[in-house]
Scaffold this motif. Structure first.
Motif, short mmCIF file in Angstrom:
data_model
loop_
_atom_site.label_atom_id
_atom_site.label_comp_id
_atom_site.label_asym_id
_atom_site.label_seq_id
_atom_site.Cartn_x
_atom_site.Cartn_y
_atom_site.Cartn_z
N SER A 40 0.81 -1.21 0.00
CA SER A 40 0.00 0.00 0.00
C SER A 40 0.85 1.26 0.00
CB SER A 40 -0.93 0.01 1.22
OG SER A 40 -0.18 -0.03 2.42
N GLY A 41 2.15 1.13 0.30
CA GLY A 41 3.03 2.28 0.30
C GLY A 41 3.56 2.66 1.69
N LYS A 42 3.44 1.76 2.68
CA LYS A 42 3.88 2.07 4.03
C LYS A 42 5.39 2.28 4.10
CE LYS A 42 2.21 -1.66 5.85
NZ LYS A 42 1.70 -2.25 4.58
N SER A 43 6.14 1.34 3.56
CA SER A 43 7.61 1.45 3.61
C SER A 43 8.08 2.66 2.83
CB SER A 43 8.26 0.17 3.06
OG SER A 43 7.94 -0.95 3.87
N THR A 44 7.42 2.98 1.73
CA THR A 44 7.79 4.16 0.94
C THR A 44 7.51 5.43 1.72
OG1 THR A 44 7.22 2.91 -1.06
CG2 THR A 44 7.53 5.28 -1.29
N THR A 45 6.41 5.45 2.48
CA THR A 45 6.11 6.60 3.32
C THR A 45 7.16 6.77 4.41
OG1 THR A 45 3.74 6.34 2.91
CG2 THR A 45 4.38 7.64 4.83
N LEU A 46 7.59 5.66 5.01
CA LEU A 46 8.65 5.71 6.01
C LEU A 46 9.93 6.27 5.40
CD1 LEU A 46 9.77 5.15 8.80
CD2 LEU A 46 10.15 2.77 8.12
N LYS A 47 10.25 5.86 4.19
CA LYS A 47 11.44 6.40 3.51
C LYS A 47 11.30 7.91 3.32
CE LYS A 47 12.36 2.24 0.73
NZ LYS A 47 12.36 1.74 -0.66
N CYS A 50 8.47 8.17 17.14
CA CYS A 50 8.75 6.76 16.85
C CYS A 50 7.73 6.30 15.82
CB CYS A 50 8.66 5.90 18.10
SG CYS A 50 10.02 6.14 19.25
N ILE A 51 8.19 5.99 14.63
CA ILE A 51 7.30 5.58 13.54
C ILE A 51 7.46 4.09 13.32
CG2 ILE A 51 6.67 5.96 11.12
CD1 ILE A 51 7.85 8.72 11.31
N TYR A 52 6.34 3.38 13.32
CA TYR A 52 6.35 1.93 13.17
C TYR A 52 5.68 1.55 11.85
CZ TYR A 52 7.37 1.96 18.19
OH TYR A 52 7.94 2.18 19.41
N ASP A 53 6.41 0.79 11.05
CA ASP A 53 5.87 0.24 9.80
C ASP A 53 5.61 -1.24 10.05
OD1 ASP A 53 5.32 -0.72 7.27
OD2 ASP A 53 7.36 -0.42 6.50
N VAL A 54 4.34 -1.58 10.19
CA VAL A 54 3.98 -2.97 10.49
C VAL A 54 3.52 -3.66 9.21
CG1 VAL A 54 3.40 -2.48 12.88
CG2 VAL A 54 1.64 -2.32 11.15
N GLY A 55 3.77 -4.97 9.14
CA GLY A 55 3.44 -5.73 7.94
C GLY A 55 1.97 -5.67 7.60
N GLY A 56 1.66 -5.64 6.31
CA GLY A 56 0.27 -5.48 5.89
C GLY A 56 -0.39 -6.74 5.36
N SER A 57 0.37 -7.83 5.18
CA SER A 57 -0.26 -9.05 4.70
C SER A 57 -1.18 -9.62 5.77
CB SER A 57 0.79 -10.09 4.30
OG SER A 57 1.53 -10.49 5.43
N ARG A 58 -2.12 -10.44 5.38
CA ARG A 58 -3.13 -10.93 6.32
C ARG A 58 -2.52 -11.66 7.51
NH1 ARG A 58 -8.52 -13.20 3.21
NH2 ARG A 58 -9.42 -11.15 2.76
N THR A 59 -1.46 -12.42 7.28
CA THR A 59 -0.87 -13.19 8.37
C THR A 59 -0.12 -12.32 9.36
OG1 THR A 59 1.07 -13.60 6.98
CG2 THR A 59 -0.64 -15.29 7.00
N GLN A 60 0.20 -11.08 8.97
CA GLN A 60 0.95 -10.19 9.86
C GLN A 60 0.06 -9.20 10.60
OE1 GLN A 60 4.90 -8.81 8.31
NE2 GLN A 60 4.09 -9.51 6.36
N ARG A 61 -1.20 -9.10 10.23
CA ARG A 61 -2.06 -8.06 10.82
C ARG A 61 -2.35 -8.30 12.29
NH1 ARG A 61 -6.24 -7.63 5.65
NH2 ARG A 61 -4.64 -6.95 4.16
N ILE A 62 -2.23 -9.53 12.75
CA ILE A 62 -2.45 -9.82 14.16
C ILE A 62 -1.42 -9.10 15.02
CG2 ILE A 62 -0.99 -11.86 14.21
CD1 ILE A 62 -4.38 -11.37 16.01
N ALA A 63 -0.26 -8.76 14.40
CA ALA A 63 0.80 -8.07 15.15
C ALA A 63 0.51 -6.59 15.33
CB ALA A 63 2.14 -8.25 14.41
N TRP A 64 -0.56 -6.08 14.71
CA TRP A 64 -0.89 -4.67 14.86
C TRP A 64 -1.32 -4.31 16.27
CZ3 TRP A 64 -4.24 -3.00 10.01
CH2 TRP A 64 -3.49 -3.25 8.85
N TYR A 65 -2.14 -5.17 16.89
CA TYR A 65 -2.88 -4.79 18.09
C TYR A 65 -2.00 -4.38 19.27
CZ TYR A 65 -6.81 -6.39 15.39
OH TYR A 65 -7.74 -6.53 14.39
N PRO A 66 -0.88 -5.06 19.54
CA PRO A 66 -0.04 -4.59 20.66
C PRO A 66 0.45 -3.16 20.48
CG PRO A 66 0.59 -6.82 20.01
CD PRO A 66 -0.36 -6.32 18.98
N TYR A 67 0.55 -2.69 19.25
CA TYR A 67 1.05 -1.34 18.99
C TYR A 67 -0.05 -0.28 19.12
CZ TYR A 67 5.37 -3.47 17.43
OH TYR A 67 6.54 -4.18 17.40
#
Length: 501
Positions: free
Chosen positions: A72-79, A340-357
């Motif tokens: 979606s462009g997350k890593s590019t936005t971080l850059k 502190c900017i966090y770029d979290v993975g966007g694929s379906r298997t990685q979205r579960i890692a969003w909630y702690p943040y």
């Protein structure tokens, strides 16, 4: 008849706080004065503690999450954040991206060669399943039309000439170059993968057999830049000090020599009319894939190539896990503050890692690529990518954990959306509710923004402003302007919440 007990007789604390028996008027006045002074001191301490807590809230790092589906462009936005606000570090690390950009170029050519091999062997197919359509209610409707009129001819090896066979043979060294670059960058394959090129293809395109390969990735826990000896001082983390750096320099020169030697053949295969027709028929739009550099062969396949800022922003290197980047603002509205900017993975298997943040999160920048209204989700080819963004947006804005969090929406990849519309792709064929609105960028972005706005108003636990920007985050100059606006808004909300606390 017994003596009636006073209420505090059985309460030790009440007995301690009770006035002394037979207290004189003078003693009572002195006691009350001392109690008043103690209350004043206590209130002053409470106010001081409250002020200190507010100061800590204001001075603590601002926590910002970048959310959105894969690609979606997350890593590019971080850059872009790094390029705009961490210029010294950006300059120090820019050279480390040379191999990544070379890898992007080589993989693009090898993907074309894979498709060409299938076609020449007569195993390619045409057509495909129709794409899932998107209704105004974000439906799972699967009866939408295909990407366009089906072509009537079948692939045949007779379509290609001896020139194509010769180009395939002459470009064989690029297979080795790709493997070497992947090993040197430190990429590893894994089970959580997505294809590098097929996801960006139209949803009606076929799934290519030999070309649907694993996309390699780096794990965020491994600093691949430091493993290459960049950004940590010469020889540090490079595996062998000066000798290690010398070996890498030799490897880099060898790669540059091979690419320079293959440059004309790479251009020939990419610009060949028959190959372009093949890609069009297969529904593979190389220009829309992340890490597209096939129009820059002359510049990148050169012995003297050095990455530009735009090259680094456009480069594709898939990273699993969460990337954290700290930015200390030296100027502008946020001068003196740290983010502190966090770029979290966007694929379906990685979205579960969003909630702690989500806990203690100050702001979210949500990226929705609106050019993908006619594309399928990489992880589930039955799901329209725009529909997936709608569902993700709904999940984020409806979260009670984020009720006080600022949310900024980037409707991203507007440049690719405009390109598709100019090429004649009709939105209403994929988004039924679009109806007969003009098929242009202005009306399309306005329509999609309104849909995201409606979801926010309907599902947000508390009223919140709708902040949206039309972006193409590969455009570094335009994105820098957008980030300055976002920076000011996020900082203002952060300070307001600290005052309320």
């Amino acid at each position: 008849m017994g003596v009636q007990k006073r209420p505090h007789d059985d309460d030790p604390l009440s007995r301690v706080l009770a006035p002394p028996p037979n207290e004189t008027a003078e003693e009572r006045e002195t006691r009350l004065r001392l109690e008043a002074e103690a209350r004043q001191i206590s209130d002053k301490i409470d106010e001081q503690l409250k002020a200190e807590r507010a100061a800590l809230k204001k001075n603590r790092p601002v926590k910002v999450l970048l959310l959105g589906q894969s690609e979606s462009g997350k890593s590019t936005t971080l850059k872009n954040f790094q390029l705009t606000y961490c210029r010294d570090q950006w300059e120090a690390e820019r050279a480390s991206w040379c191999m990544v950009i070379q890898l992007n170029l080589v993989r693009g050519i090898n993907t074309i060669l894979d498709i060409l091999s299938e076609e020449m062997a007569g195993v390619g197919g045409s057509g495909g399943a129709p794409p899932p359509a998107v209704d105004s209610d974000v439906s799972d409707d699967d009866d939408g039309p295909g990407p366009g009129p089906a072509r009537t001819f079948s692939p045949s090896s007779s379509t290609f000439s001896g020139k194509h066979r010769l180009l395939k043979l002459r470009l064989t060294p690029l297979r080795t170059v790709q493997r070497d670059l992947e090993l040197r960058i430190g990429i590893q394959a894994g089970a959580d993968i997505s294809d590098h090129f097929v996801p960006a293809s139209p949803p009606g395109s076929p799934v290519l057999g030999a070309t649907r390969k694993q996309e390699f990735f780096v794990r965020s826990a491994t600093s691949w830049k430091q493993l290459q000896g960049w950004g940590a001082g010469e020889g540090e983390g490079g595996g062998g000090g000066g000798a290690g750096r010398k070996s890498k320099d030799i490897q880099m020169r060898e790669t540059a020599d091979i690419l320079a030697g293959c440059a004309e053949d790479m251009k020939a295969i990419w610009e060949d009319a028959t190959v372009r027709e093949m890609l069009l028929r297969k529904g593979v739009r190389m220009e829309t894939t992340p890490g597209f550099f096939l129009n820059d062969i002359d510049r990148i396949a050169s012995r003297s190539y050095q990455p530009s800022d735009d090259d680094v922003v456009r480069a594709r290197l898939r990273t699993l896990g969460v990337q954290e980047h700290k930015i200390k603002f030296a100027s502008g509205p946020a001068a003196g503050s740290e983010w502190c900017i966090y770029d979290v993975g966007g694929s379906r298997t990685q979205r579960i890692a969003w909630y702690p943040y989500f806990d203690d999160c100050d702001a979210i920048i949500f990226l929705a690529p609106i050019s993908c209204f006619d594309e399928r989700l990489a992880e589930d080819r039955r799901v329209n990518r725009l529909e997936d963004s709608f569902m993700l947006w709904k999940a984020v804005v409806s979260s009670k954990l984020l009720a006080k969090t600022s949310i900024v929406l980037f409707l991203n990849k507007c440049d690719l959306l405009e390109q598709k519309l100019l090429n004649g792709v009709r939105i209403k064929e994929y988004v039924h509710s679009y109806g007969d609105r003009p098929n242009d960028l202005e009306h399309a972005t306005k329509y999609f923004a309104q849909h995201f706005r409606d979801i926010l108003r309907k599902h947000s636990p508390e009223p919140r402003p709708f902040r949206v920007h039309m972006t193409s985050v590969v455009d570094t100059k335009a994105t820098a302007v957008t980030l300055s606006v976002v920076e000011e808004g996020i900082l203002r909300d952060h300070l307001t919440r600290a005052d309320l606390l």
